[in-house]
Design a protein around this motif. Structure first.
Motif, short mmCIF file in Angstrom:
data_model
loop_
_atom_site.label_atom_id
_atom_site.label_comp_id
_atom_site.label_asym_id
_atom_site.label_seq_id
_atom_site.Cartn_x
_atom_site.Cartn_y
_atom_site.Cartn_z
N LYS A 6 -5.76 4.21 8.91
CA LYS A 6 -5.42 3.66 7.61
C LYS A 6 -6.12 2.22 7.47
O LYS A 6 -6.64 1.57 8.37
CB LYS A 6 -4.00 3.64 7.16
CG LYS A 6 -3.15 2.69 8.24
CD LYS A 6 -1.64 2.67 8.16
CE LYS A 6 -0.95 2.30 9.02
NZ LYS A 6 0.54 2.58 8.77
N MET A 7 -6.20 1.63 6.17
CA MET A 7 -6.25 0.54 5.78
C MET A 7 -4.96 0.04 5.19
O MET A 7 -4.29 0.85 4.35
CB MET A 7 -7.34 0.36 4.63
CG MET A 7 -7.75 -0.83 4.20
SD MET A 7 -8.95 -0.70 2.73
CE MET A 7 -10.48 -0.09 3.84
N VAL A 8 -4.60 -1.31 5.26
CA VAL A 8 -3.48 -1.74 4.72
C VAL A 8 -3.88 -3.08 4.04
O VAL A 8 -4.67 -3.77 4.21
CB VAL A 8 -2.49 -2.31 5.68
CG1 VAL A 8 -1.17 -2.77 5.13
CG2 VAL A 8 -1.88 -1.12 6.53
N ILE A 9 -3.47 -3.11 2.73
CA ILE A 9 -3.83 -4.41 1.83
C ILE A 9 -2.61 -4.82 1.56
O ILE A 9 -1.63 -4.28 1.23
CB ILE A 9 -4.38 -4.10 0.44
CG1 ILE A 9 -5.71 -3.50 0.79
CG2 ILE A 9 -4.70 -5.17 -0.35
CD1 ILE A 9 -5.62 -1.95 0.84
N ALA A 10 -2.30 -6.38 2.15
CA ALA A 10 -1.05 -7.09 2.08
C ALA A 10 -1.40 -8.06 0.70
O ALA A 10 -2.35 -8.74 0.75
CB ALA A 10 -0.93 -7.92 3.20
N GLN A 53 -9.62 8.40 3.42
CA GLN A 53 -9.27 6.94 3.23
C GLN A 53 -7.98 6.42 2.81
O GLN A 53 -7.83 5.96 1.63
CB GLN A 53 -10.35 6.72 2.04
CG GLN A 53 -11.82 7.07 2.33
CD GLN A 53 -11.93 8.29 1.34
OE1 GLN A 53 -11.95 8.22 -0.02
NE2 GLN A 53 -12.32 9.41 1.74
N ARG A 54 -7.06 6.85 3.85
CA ARG A 54 -5.68 6.32 3.42
C ARG A 54 -5.62 4.96 3.36
O ARG A 54 -6.28 3.97 4.30
CB ARG A 54 -4.74 6.81 4.70
CG ARG A 54 -3.37 6.41 4.47
CD ARG A 54 -2.46 6.93 5.50
NE ARG A 54 -1.09 6.53 5.35
CZ ARG A 54 -0.24 6.31 6.55
NH1 ARG A 54 -0.65 6.42 7.55
NH2 ARG A 54 0.91 5.99 6.08
N LYS A 55 -4.92 4.32 2.23
CA LYS A 55 -4.52 2.99 1.90
C LYS A 55 -3.42 2.72 1.73
O LYS A 55 -2.59 3.57 0.97
CB LYS A 55 -5.63 2.61 0.96
CG LYS A 55 -7.02 2.72 0.94
CD LYS A 55 -7.80 2.37 -0.15
CE LYS A 55 -8.35 3.35 -0.91
NZ LYS A 55 -8.61 4.93 -0.34
N VAL A 56 -2.82 1.78 2.21
CA VAL A 56 -1.44 1.45 1.94
C VAL A 56 -1.23 -0.02 1.41
O VAL A 56 -1.76 -0.88 1.95
CB VAL A 56 -0.43 1.64 3.31
CG1 VAL A 56 1.00 1.18 3.15
CG2 VAL A 56 -0.61 2.85 3.68
N GLY A 100 -6.91 -7.60 2.96
CA GLY A 100 -7.50 -6.41 3.49
C GLY A 100 -7.65 -6.16 4.97
O GLY A 100 -7.91 -7.01 5.46
N ILE A 101 -6.87 -5.05 5.44
CA ILE A 101 -7.05 -4.99 6.82
C ILE A 101 -7.16 -3.68 7.37
O ILE A 101 -6.87 -2.73 6.97
CB ILE A 101 -5.51 -5.34 7.62
CG1 ILE A 101 -5.08 -6.88 7.22
CG2 ILE A 101 -5.60 -4.90 9.22
CD1 ILE A 101 -3.59 -6.80 7.72
N GLY A 102 -8.21 -3.42 8.13
CA GLY A 102 -8.70 -2.03 8.69
C GLY A 102 -9.97 -1.71 7.89
O GLY A 102 -10.81 -2.25 6.91
#
Length: 119
Positions: A6-10, A53-56, A100-102
């Motif tokens: 996954k990718m995480v956007i904080a 492309q899972r994004k959280v 963005g992370i990942g």
């Protein structure tokens, strides 16, 4: 379907961005991270991409905590992308809005962002 990557956007929650502005900033982070990860960690990118492309999107209270996440992610060799706004609409120029992370393996990304609440 089970996702392994996954990718995480904080997003900085203290900025109180409108929904549209937040969406644009998150999109910038996702695109930047994807392009950088394709070069930096192509195997992780390919697996993430093939899974859909899972994004959280999660929230962080302030700039200080966003920078702490960046350091933690980079210590784990995750791709990061810090987004700095041009200041054309709702916020002053050079405001850091999100990180963005990942993409990366869920367990690695979760070590950095697993404690954060969803937007």
């Amino acid at each position: 379907m089970d996702f392994s990557y996954k990718m995480v956007i904080a997003v900085r929650w203290d900025l109180r961005l409108s929904a549209g502005k937040m969406a644009a900033q998150v999109a910038h982070a996702a695109v930047n991270c994807a392009l950088a990860a394709k070069k930096k960690t192509p195997e992780w990118f390919d697996r993430w991409y093939s899974e859909g492309q899972r994004k959280v999107v999660v929230k962080v209270p302030n700039l200080e905590e966003l920078f702490e996440l960046k350091v933690s992610a980079e210590d784990l060799r995750l791709t990061t992308s810090l987004i700095v706004d041009a200041g054309m609409t709702e916020i002053p120029p050079n405001t850091v809005t999100c990180l963005g992370i990942g993409p990366g393996p869920n367990d690695v990304v979760d070590r950095v962002t697993g404690h954060l609440k969803l937007v």
